[in-house]
Scaffold this motif. Structure first.
Motif, PDB file in Angstrom:
ATOM      1  N   GLU A 153       0.834  -1.197   0.000  1.00 19.45           N
ATOM      2  CA  GLU A 153       0.000   0.000   0.000  1.00 19.45           C
ATOM      3  C   GLU A 153       0.875   1.256   0.000  1.00 19.45           C
ATOM      4  O   GLU A 153       1.672   1.468   0.911  1.00 19.45           O
ATOM      5  CB  GLU A 153      -0.905   0.003   1.241  1.00 19.45           C
ATOM      6  CG  GLU A 153      -1.746   1.256   1.417  1.00 19.45           C
ATOM      7  CD  GLU A 153      -2.713   1.488   0.272  1.00 19.45           C
ATOM      8  OE1 GLU A 153      -2.320   2.210  -0.677  1.00 19.45           O
ATOM      9  OE2 GLU A 153      -3.845   0.966   0.339  1.00 19.45           O
ATOM     10  N   LYS A 154       0.735   2.087  -1.041  1.00 18.72           N
ATOM     11  CA  LYS A 154       1.565   3.286  -1.174  1.00 18.72           C
ATOM     12  C   LYS A 154       0.743   4.574  -1.179  1.00 18.72           C
ATOM     13  O   LYS A 154       1.312   5.670  -1.247  1.00 18.72           O
ATOM     14  CB  LYS A 154       2.377   3.218  -2.478  1.00 18.72           C
ATOM     15  CG  LYS A 154       3.334   2.029  -2.568  1.00 18.72           C
ATOM     16  CD  LYS A 154       4.421   2.101  -1.503  1.00 18.72           C
ATOM     17  CE  LYS A 154       5.413   0.943  -1.667  1.00 18.72           C
ATOM     18  NZ  LYS A 154       6.450   0.936  -0.601  1.00 18.72           N
ATOM     19  N   ARG A 155      -0.566   4.468  -1.117  1.00 17.68           N
ATOM     20  CA  ARG A 155      -1.403   5.670  -1.203  1.00 17.68           C
ATOM     21  C   ARG A 155      -1.227   6.561   0.022  1.00 17.68           C
ATOM     22  O   ARG A 155      -0.876   6.098   1.104  1.00 17.68           O
ATOM     23  CB  ARG A 155      -2.870   5.269  -1.369  1.00 17.68           C
ATOM     24  CG  ARG A 155      -3.181   4.680  -2.738  1.00 17.68           C
ATOM     25  CD  ARG A 155      -4.611   4.201  -2.847  1.00 17.68           C
ATOM     26  NE  ARG A 155      -4.875   3.057  -1.969  1.00 17.68           N
ATOM     27  CZ  ARG A 155      -6.055   2.431  -1.882  1.00 17.68           C
ATOM     28  NH1 ARG A 155      -7.084   2.853  -2.621  1.00 17.68           N
ATOM     29  NH2 ARG A 155      -6.208   1.405  -1.069  1.00 17.68           N
ATOM     30  N   ARG A 156      -1.502   7.845  -0.157  1.00 14.78           N
ATOM     31  CA  ARG A 156      -1.360   8.844   0.906  1.00 14.78           C
ATOM     32  C   ARG A 156      -2.732   9.146   1.505  1.00 14.78           C
ATOM     33  O   ARG A 156      -3.657   9.517   0.797  1.00 14.78           O
ATOM     34  CB  ARG A 156      -0.702  10.104   0.345  1.00 14.78           C
ATOM     35  CG  ARG A 156       0.723   9.836  -0.148  1.00 14.78           C
ATOM     36  CD  ARG A 156       1.212  10.891  -1.132  1.00 14.78           C
ATOM     37  NE  ARG A 156       1.227  12.226  -0.560  1.00 14.78           N
ATOM     38  CZ  ARG A 156       0.386  13.198  -0.914  1.00 14.78           C
ATOM     39  NH1 ARG A 156      -0.552  12.974  -1.841  1.00 14.78           N
ATOM     40  NH2 ARG A 156       0.486  14.381  -0.363  1.00 14.78           N
ATOM     41  N   ASP A 179      -4.661  10.597  -1.789  1.00 16.13           N
ATOM     42  CA  ASP A 179      -5.199   9.445  -2.516  1.00 16.13           C
ATOM     43  C   ASP A 179      -6.403   8.850  -1.803  1.00 16.13           C
ATOM     44  O   ASP A 179      -7.290   8.267  -2.441  1.00 16.13           O
ATOM     45  CB  ASP A 179      -4.122   8.372  -2.668  1.00 16.13           C
ATOM     46  CG  ASP A 179      -2.905   8.878  -3.406  1.00 16.13           C
ATOM     47  OD1 ASP A 179      -3.054   9.274  -4.574  1.00 16.13           O
ATOM     48  OD2 ASP A 179      -1.815   8.897  -2.807  1.00 16.13           O
ATOM     49  N   VAL A 180      -6.411   8.944  -0.471  1.00 17.94           N
ATOM     50  CA  VAL A 180      -7.539   8.504   0.340  1.00 17.94           C
ATOM     51  C   VAL A 180      -7.874   9.659   1.280  1.00 17.94           C
ATOM     52  O   VAL A 180      -7.002  10.146   2.006  1.00 17.94           O
ATOM     53  CB  VAL A 180      -7.224   7.228   1.151  1.00 17.94           C
ATOM     54  CG1 VAL A 180      -8.433   6.807   1.986  1.00 17.94           C
ATOM     55  CG2 VAL A 180      -6.799   6.094   0.220  1.00 17.94           C
ATOM     56  N   ALA A 210      -8.199  11.375  -4.747  1.00 17.72           N
ATOM     57  CA  ALA A 210      -9.151  10.587  -3.956  1.00 17.72           C
ATOM     58  C   ALA A 210     -10.576  10.707  -4.489  1.00 17.72           C
ATOM     59  O   ALA A 210     -11.335   9.731  -4.483  1.00 17.72           O
ATOM     60  CB  ALA A 210      -9.105  11.042  -2.493  1.00 17.72           C
ATOM     61  N   THR A 239     -11.005   8.639  -7.782  1.00 17.16           N
ATOM     62  CA  THR A 239     -11.028   7.181  -7.627  1.00 17.16           C
ATOM     63  C   THR A 239     -12.085   6.691  -6.637  1.00 17.16           C
ATOM     64  O   THR A 239     -12.106   5.510  -6.292  1.00 17.16           O
ATOM     65  CB  THR A 239      -9.640   6.676  -7.172  1.00 17.16           C
ATOM     66  OG1 THR A 239      -9.291   7.317  -5.931  1.00 17.16           O
ATOM     67  CG2 THR A 239      -8.587   6.970  -8.222  1.00 17.16           C
TER      68      THR A 239
END
Length: 310
Positions: free
Chosen positions: A188-191, A245-246, A272, A275
């Motif tokens: 997991e690389k999302r911020r 990203d989230v 975010a 997606t």
């Protein structure tokens, strides 16, 4: 039994007679089974025996006490008892001593506590007044990271003469978190960003905030890496620049900028949003509350919302 048969600390004895309220003394047992010096943010406090009447001036302290099966006699519940029920997942009997920002010292004294737990940021200015009522320890709750809040559980337990219970509660919690983290997919690389939506701006929580540091403990990457826990007054330009990203948006009831920004083209260009990784969350649970069970709740909610995992 007369009031003179009730074992009182010297401080409580003095308060009683200075208040002229001998006839109304509650039955307070304060067994002298040893003294210990508790280190806290404003120095040290010497405590004897096992305090029985505790006043907690922040939500995280209430949750820490609950972890070792202690019900405080007084809580700064912001005059909203439903928050305490939500915090603990149950109702408890206690006396309200006002708001966390401005505790009512007369109400605190009226409860004749033998221990007060106060917050560094909110209550340092009234530390001497609190200490005149009862032994007081000052901990960092308002800006406390996950690691700080965990260590506070053991400090509070030690102050109550129950250090082993605090250490056991922490060990149990860490085992739960380990099990939850194991469900996160590898790589997991999302911020991740938590923001509190207000009527005219957002408060952005960094890696140093409680929730941001829970993200880190889960192996997730906070979108803001900063020694300042919260970035207040952020407008849409700042949010777009961070480009999480989230995106978790904590809200109360009522209109906020989150409602306004949903129709903004720049907002809809955030990663975010594009997606479908924007989630509304409860402001109490993600921002106001801090504690072991709160961290577990945050981890479970992220698993459910982001990964559709139980």
């Amino acid at each position: 039994m007369s009031v003179f048969d009730i074992p009182l600390s010297r401080r409580q004895f003095g308060l009683l007679f200075s208040a002229g309220a001998v006839a109304a003394v509650p039955s307070l047992a304060f067994a002298d089974d040893g003294k210990r010096t508790i280190k806290h943010e404003l120095g040290t406090t010497e405590i004897s025996g096992k305090p029985q009447r505790v006043v907690a001036l922040e939500f995280s302290f209430v949750q820490a006490l609950n972890a070792i099966d202690v019900v405080p006699v007084g809580i700064t519940d912001d005059n909203q008892p439903k928050r305490i029920e939500q915090l603990l997942g149950k109702k408890i009997d206690y006396g309200s001593v006002g708001t966390r920002l401005e505790p009512n010292l007369e109400l605190v004294a009226a409860l004749t506590p033998d221990l007060i737990i106060a917050d560094e940021l909110r209550h340092s200015a009234i530390y001497e007044q609190l200490s005149a009522i009862a032994p007081t320890i000052v901990l960092n709750s308002w800006e406390g990271s996950y690691e700080v809040i965990k260590s506070s559980v053991v400090t509070i337990a030690d102050a109550l003469g129950e250090k082993e219970k605090g250490e056991q509660a922490l060990a149990t919690h860490e085992a739960i978190i380990t099990g939850l983290v194991a469900k996160i997919p590898a790589g997991e690389k999302r911020r991740f960003l938590l923001a509190v939506a207000n009527p005219d701006s957002m408060s952005l929580h960094s890696s140093s905030s409680f929730t941001g540091s829970v993200f880190k403990a889960m192996g997730l990457t906070p979108a803001i890496d900063s020694s300042d826990a919260v970035e207040s007054g952020a407008g849409i330009e700042r949010l777009v620049a961070i480009n999480p990203d989230v995106f978790l948006v904590a809200t109360d009831t009522g209109a906020t900028v989150f409602d306004q920004w949903k129709s903004n083209a720049a907002f809809n260009n955030i990663a975010a949003v594009k997606t479908g990784m924007v989630f509304q969350v409860d402001r109490n649970q993600f921002s106001r509350f801090r504690g072991l069970t709160t961290a577990e709740m945050i981890a479970r909610e992220i698993l459910a919302k982001v990964y559709q995992a139980g």
